[in-house]
Design an enzyme around this catalytic site. Structure first.
Site, PDB file in Angstrom:
ATOM      1  N   HIS A  51     -10.503  -5.867  -2.340  1.00  0.00           N
ATOM      2  CA  HIS A  51     -11.607  -5.742  -1.364  1.00  0.00           C
ATOM      3  C   HIS A  51     -12.722  -4.989  -2.080  1.00  0.00           C
ATOM      4  CE1 HIS A  51      -9.189  -7.127   2.019  1.00  0.00           C
ATOM      5  NE2 HIS A  51      -8.231  -6.296   1.643  1.00  0.00           N
ATOM      6  N   ASP A  81     -12.442 -10.080  -0.949  1.00  0.00           N
ATOM      7  CA  ASP A  81     -13.745 -10.255  -0.301  1.00  0.00           C
ATOM      8  C   ASP A  81     -14.745  -9.420  -1.085  1.00  0.00           C
ATOM      9  OD1 ASP A  81     -13.062  -7.702   0.844  1.00  0.00           O
ATOM     10  OD2 ASP A  81     -12.409  -8.670   2.682  1.00  0.00           O
ATOM     11  N   ASN A 127       2.095  -5.149  -3.131  1.00  0.00           N
ATOM     12  CA  ASN A 127       0.697  -5.473  -2.847  1.00  0.00           C
ATOM     13  C   ASN A 127      -0.098  -4.188  -2.574  1.00  0.00           C
ATOM     14  OD1 ASN A 127      -1.270  -7.618  -2.187  1.00  0.00           O
ATOM     15  ND2 ASN A 127      -1.170  -6.851  -0.080  1.00  0.00           N
ATOM     16  N   GLU A 167       0.810  -1.232   0.000  1.00  0.00           N
ATOM     17  CA  GLU A 167       0.000   0.000   0.000  1.00  0.00           C
ATOM     18  C   GLU A 167       0.840   1.279   0.000  1.00  0.00           C
ATOM     19  OE1 GLU A 167      -2.804  -0.348   3.225  1.00  0.00           O
ATOM     20  OE2 GLU A 167      -3.574  -2.256   2.499  1.00  0.00           O
ATOM     21  N   GLU A 188      -6.311 -10.619  -1.318  1.00  0.00           N
ATOM     22  CA  GLU A 188      -7.151 -10.334  -0.136  1.00  0.00           C
ATOM     23  C   GLU A 188      -8.622 -10.234  -0.529  1.00  0.00           C
ATOM     24  OE1 GLU A 188      -5.686  -7.031   2.197  1.00  0.00           O
ATOM     25  OE2 GLU A 188      -3.595  -7.554   1.826  1.00  0.00           O
TER      26      GLU A 188
HETATM   27  O1  9MR Z   1      -7.721  -7.779   8.702  1.00  0.00           O
HETATM   28  C1  9MR Z   1      -6.762  -6.935   9.299  1.00  0.00           C
HETATM   29  C2  9MR Z   1      -7.344  -6.320  10.562  1.00  0.00           C
HETATM   30  O2  9MR Z   1      -7.521  -7.317  11.555  1.00  0.00           O
HETATM   31  C3  9MR Z   1      -6.427  -5.232  11.086  1.00  0.00           C
HETATM   32  O3  9MR Z   1      -7.056  -4.569  12.179  1.00  0.00           O
HETATM   33  C4  9MR Z   1      -6.123  -4.244   9.982  1.00  0.00           C
HETATM   34  C5  9MR Z   1      -5.181  -3.170  10.493  1.00  0.00           C
HETATM   35  O4  9MR Z   1      -4.670  -2.408   9.460  1.00  0.00           O
HETATM   36  O5  9MR Z   1      -5.517  -4.928   8.896  1.00  0.00           O
HETATM   37  C6  9MR Z   1      -6.381  -5.852   8.313  1.00  0.00           C
HETATM   38  O6  9MR Z   1      -5.759  -6.436   7.177  1.00  0.00           O
HETATM   39  C7  9MR Z   1      -5.449  -5.535   6.105  1.00  0.00           C
HETATM   40  C8  9MR Z   1      -4.219  -6.049   5.414  1.00  0.00           C
HETATM   41  O7  9MR Z   1      -3.174  -6.240   6.327  1.00  0.00           O
HETATM   42  C9  9MR Z   1      -3.789  -5.105   4.313  1.00  0.00           C
HETATM   43  N1  9MR Z   1      -4.865  -4.825   3.393  1.00  0.00           N
HETATM   44  C10 9MR Z   1      -6.137  -4.449   3.983  1.00  0.00           C
HETATM   45  C11 9MR Z   1      -6.543  -5.483   5.047  1.00  0.00           C
HETATM   46  C12 9MR Z   1      -7.903  -5.153   5.609  1.00  0.00           C
HETATM   47  O8  9MR Z   1      -7.845  -3.920   6.291  1.00  0.00           O
END
Ligand code: 9MR
Length: 451
Positions: A242, A274, A203, A159, A272
């Site tokens: 997402h 969904d 990513n 990101e 990722e």
């Molecule tokens: O699913 C993850 C969540 O439990 C955390 O609180 C969050 C914190 O940033 O990160 C989520 O996972 C993210 C992933 O690491 C990167 N892409 C977006 C995902 C969803 O937010």
């Protein structure tokens, strides 16, 4: 012949037309077996609740039955692995690596250099370029080195592109603000030095919005070109993906991006996925909504199997009971299993897509090594089999079973119960279907041709 959705209206007499209408598939097929046959990987995260031992037993049972790649939701991130400077914590990551070994799974490492989930001690070095370069190098050397040979692929940078003009994220990233663009190049070089065999990805989210002027995907593609020209060892891009139910154009955008990356010999992974519904809508969702969700999942799988430089299809969760969508995203019900661990039409849609893409036609971007080919079914459950003679579906191994029929788009067509080991399907229109049979803890999914 007209379709009749009600089992009670089914005639029970057998119509014997010969066995040639039956397409035979192996019993008990799973997503992971279908992926493996095609040299591909399908995965879902292990939610943080799994690491803490705070999740229903169904979660792991389904996870290891259905998936052959695994990612930690939070446990390999910077704040989890180096909570204090120079103090590394590999406990949860090791637990996942062990689980992956026991179950013949490939491990994705997520994520090395990201602006989020960075511990405060790192942020305290803001403005000190040489120090932060050394912090990042030490982190990558240590973490990638620790799991050398165990983690097949890393999200090296996550990101790093901003949401506005789609150039580098120059605010809110301690790495970019202090080091500049070279933090990305350096991270790839250090990760490669620490494990030369690991696949290394960039990513990001919103890549599925296409390659139009000023797009994030367009910007990432320019960087891939530059990295490849400069010898930076990137091997893959991850599209997080997402999305929500209205985003119908996104699968074809992913296809276009895969084709563009192929020019540079770079793999595209869905990392990722969904597909959520608007928050608060859960109680009003019906079969048509879940069928639509299944259709979108299927379109992504179709693209994935048809593009030769795609390798992994990873979903950001398994059950709607444990998903970041509700708590953090204003979305809901985006995964393959519902809150009671019942598979949704989206699950069947993925099976249908695999079946529509025979292994002989799917190209793998990977060299299939002995570990990959040795991935075997790890969860044995009672065996059932089924055969169609004319319009009568007979089940062996169970006296009664629940039967569900789906069309080739994964839409539910019929559901009913086979008593005395058989059911008559006279009222189903001619065509190809996927039939799912549940008997106790045994499940069987097969394709049938009704003539
Ligand atoms: O699913 C993850 C969540 O439990 C955390 O609180 C969050 C914190 O940033 O990160 C989520 O996972 C993210 C992933 O690491 C990167 N892409 C977006 C995902 C969803 O937010």
């Amino acid at each position: 012949m007209k379709l009749n959705r009600s089992v009670s209206r089914f005639a029970l007499g057998a119509v014997l037309l010969g066995a040639s209408a039956w397409n035979t598939f192996a019993a008990e097929e799973t997503l992971r077996d279908l992926a493996k046959e095609r040299g591909r990987y399908i995965g879902a995260i292990l939610n943080s609740e799994w690491f803490r031992g705070d999740i229903e037993p169904e979660f792991e049972q389904i996870h290891k039955t259905q998936f052959n790649t695994v990612v930690a939701e939070n446990e390999m991130k910077f704040d989890a692995t180096e909570p204090s400077e120079g103090q590394f914590n590999y406990t949860y990551g090791d637990k996942m690596v062990q689980y992956a070994k026991e179950n013949g799974m490939r491990v994705r490492g997520h994520a090395l250099a990201w602006h989020s989930q960075v511990p405060n001690w790192v942020n305290n070095y803001k403005g000190q370029k040489e120090k932060l370069l050394q912090v990042l190098k030490t982190h990558i050397d240590s973490v990638v080195g620790h799991w050398k040979g165990d983690v097949a692929e890393w999200d090296v940078v996550n990101e790093a592109v901003n949401d506005g003009d789609h150039t580098w994220r120059d605010q809110g990233s301690v790495w970019f603000e202090t080091i500049g663009e070279e933090f990305l190049d350096s991270a790839f070089v250090w990760a490669h030095a620490a494990d030369p065999d690991a696949e290394l990805c960039y990513n990001d989210y919103a890549i599925e919005w296409g390659l139009g002027q000023g797009s994030k995907a367009g910007f990432v593609l320019e960087q891939v070109k530059r990295w490849k020209e400069n010898g930076i060892p990137i091997t893959c891009v991850g599209t997080q993906t997402h999305i929500e139910i209205a985003h119908e154009t996104t699968p074809e955008n992913v296809r276009a991006f895969a084709k563009a990356l192929a020019e540079y010999g770079v793999t595209l992974n869905i990392t990722e996925l969904d597909i959520g519904f608007p928050n608060g809508s859960a109680s009003s969702l019906g079969a048509a909504d879940y069928a639509k969700q299944g259709h979108l999942y299927r379109q992504f799988m179709d693209v994935f199997l048809e593009e030769p430089n795609m390798g992994e299809f990873v979903i950001w969760g398994l059950t709607d009971a444990h998903s970041w969508l509700d708590a953090q995203q204003g979305k809901t019900q985006g995964l393959l299993w519902d809150k009671q661990y019942k598979p949704k039409p989206a699950f069947d849609s993925l099976i249908v897509s695999f079946k529509a893409h025979p292994a002989s036609e799917v190209v793998t971007p990977y060299k299939l090594d002995k570990d990959t080919t040795s991935i075997a079914r790890h969860v044995e459950s009672p065996r059932i089999s089924a055969s169609l003679v004319g319009r009568t579906l007979s089940i062996s191994g169970a006296s009664s079973a629940k039967i569900e029929l789906f069309d080739m788009q994964g839409r539910p067509v019929f559901s009913g119960k086979a008593e005395s080991s058989s059911i008559n399907l006279s009222n189903i229109a001619e065509g190809l279907y996927v039939v799912r049979i549940h008997a106790g803890s045994a499940n069987l999914i097969q394709r049938i041709a009704i003539k």
